[in-house]
Write a protein that holds these residues in place. Structure first.
Motif, PDB file in Angstrom:
ATOM      1  N   CYS A  91      75.337  44.984  84.227  1.00 48.34           N
ATOM      2  CA  CYS A  91      74.822  46.208  83.591  1.00 48.34           C
ATOM      3  C   CYS A  91      75.841  47.347  83.554  1.00 48.34           C
ATOM      4  O   CYS A  91      75.808  48.177  82.653  1.00 48.34           O
ATOM      5  CB  CYS A  91      73.560  46.671  84.317  1.00 48.34           C
ATOM      6  N   VAL A 120      67.458  37.940  89.298  1.00 52.14           N
ATOM      7  CA  VAL A 120      68.271  38.031  88.086  1.00 52.14           C
ATOM      8  C   VAL A 120      67.660  37.250  86.920  1.00 52.14           C
ATOM      9  O   VAL A 120      67.471  37.785  85.820  1.00 52.14           O
ATOM     10  CB  VAL A 120      69.709  37.541  88.360  1.00 52.14           C
ATOM     11  N   LEU A 162      62.830  40.592  80.222  1.00 51.84           N
ATOM     12  CA  LEU A 162      63.429  41.494  79.241  1.00 51.84           C
ATOM     13  C   LEU A 162      63.297  40.917  77.841  1.00 51.84           C
ATOM     14  O   LEU A 162      62.888  41.597  76.899  1.00 51.84           O
ATOM     15  CB  LEU A 162      64.901  41.730  79.577  1.00 51.84           C
ATOM     16  N   TYR A 183      64.160  38.605  85.729  1.00 50.00           N
ATOM     17  CA  TYR A 183      64.351  39.886  85.052  1.00 50.00           C
ATOM     18  C   TYR A 183      64.838  39.667  83.624  1.00 50.00           C
ATOM     19  O   TYR A 183      64.342  40.279  82.673  1.00 50.00           O
ATOM     20  CB  TYR A 183      65.342  40.763  85.826  1.00 50.00           C
ATOM     21  N   THR A 184      65.809  38.777  83.452  1.00 53.60           N
ATOM     22  CA  THR A 184      66.343  38.499  82.120  1.00 53.60           C
ATOM     23  C   THR A 184      65.276  37.915  81.204  1.00 53.60           C
ATOM     24  O   THR A 184      65.138  38.315  80.040  1.00 53.60           O
ATOM     25  CB  THR A 184      67.535  37.526  82.222  1.00 53.60           C
ATOM     26  N   LEU A 190      73.740  42.232  89.081  1.00 53.79           N
ATOM     27  CA  LEU A 190      73.212  43.218  88.131  1.00 53.79           C
ATOM     28  C   LEU A 190      74.178  44.370  87.891  1.00 53.79           C
ATOM     29  O   LEU A 190      74.319  44.851  86.761  1.00 53.79           O
ATOM     30  CB  LEU A 190      71.871  43.753  88.629  1.00 53.79           C
TER      31      LEU A 190
END
Length: 302
Positions: free
Chosen positions: A68, A228, A235, A231-232, A64
């Motif tokens: 990010c 990961v 999103l 979360y993606t 991340l």
């Protein structure tokens, strides 16, 4: 559910409707989280519960932070206090949950854990009808325990309930972090904090076992599947899916966890266990729907 609350601001407007696409993304994310948890259980004999937590948080944080590239300057002391608290809660939630699944079946652990967010929903809404949902959830827990926690490892059950309390705190601090940091910067920084806090625990329990190539490979799979990737997917989904709908879908996680436990870990559940999990899922969905119904008139009046 990592990253979910922090992304509520990215959700579509209250009047927008979700489609099958974002719903599929949320379900895929939940599948990824729970099957990642099943792989974590398989990894525990090699690295220990605390070692698995360390591998998950450290490797997920590295991914991340690289993706990010959050800015470290320009944040206030309150911003940093929030992200540190978020990271500490994240580390505690993971430590407690993996201690639980090391002792009790995955589906049971997630069912007990989800009581934390359910309790938060009941407390926040302050509606009498939510006592019904709380009672339904309690009935599910009583069935799950066989009338008392003698059928389950009581320490494992306590760890799962404590993880649920941390999950409720996670939701609160995730939302606060999302308001203070742009995009996923706050989540990446909090994951880094959680990784730093968990590292001494993992090293103390497992030491050099953590850097065995096969262990690192499985640890990376857990990090990607449990943090990961979901979360993606969340999103992407929350850009078109209202946050309340997302919350209802997350109520299905105990059933998904039970399925992952059965398929990967061969943890069979009795009919009574399945009924107990169904009661907790129904209670969670009911509490979320009640909260949504309460907010709808307020939106019409505003």
């Amino acid at each position: 559910m990592e990253g979910a609350a922090a992304l509520e601001g990215a959700a579509s407007t209250p009047g927008s409707r979700g489609s099958l696409g974002p719903v599929a993304l949320v379900v895929a994310g939940a599948l990824s989280v729970q099957f990642g948890a099943a792989i974590a259980v398989l990894l525990m004999p090699r690295a220990g519960a605390l070692g698995v937590v360390t591998l998950r948080l450290v490797l997920a944080a590295l991914v991340l932070l690289v993706v990010c590239r959050p800015k470290l300057r320009g944040h206030s002391r309150a911003d940093w206090s929030t992200v540190v608290a978020f990271g500490a809660v994240m580390a505690a939630m993971n430590v407690l949950f993996y201690q639980a699944v090391d002792r009790i079946p995955l589906g049971v652990a997630v069912t007990l854990e989800v009581l934390g967010p359910l309790a938060l929903s009941v407390i926040v809404s302050r509606r009498l009808v939510n006592l019904v949902w709380a009672g339904l959830a309690l009935a599910g827990v009583v069935l799950l325990s066989g009338g008392g926690f003698d059928r389950l490892d009581p320490v494992g059950a306590l760890f799962a309930l404590s993880a649920g309390a941390m999950w409720a705190a996670y939701i609160v601090f995730s939302a606060r972090t999302g308001r203070r940091f742009p995009q996923a910067d706050g989540l990446a920084l909090a994951m880094g904090v959680g990784a730093v806090l968990s590292l001494p625990l993992g090293i103390a329990e497992s030491g050099s076992k953590l850097i065995v190539p096969s262990t690192l490979g499985l640890g990376l799979a857990v990090a990607l599947m449990s943090s990961v990737l979901p979360y993606t997917l969340e999103l992407l989904a929350l850009r078109r899916l209202p946050a309340p709908t997302f919350a209802v879908l997350m109520s299905l996680e105990p059933a998904i966890a039970a399925t992952a436990g059965f398929l990967v870990l061969h943890q069979a559940l009795s009919a009574l266990d399945a009924l107990a999990i169904a009661l907790v899922i129904a209670a969670s969905m009911g509490a979320v729907r009640t909260q949504v119904a309460r907010k709808s008139p307020e939106r019409l009046q505003s």
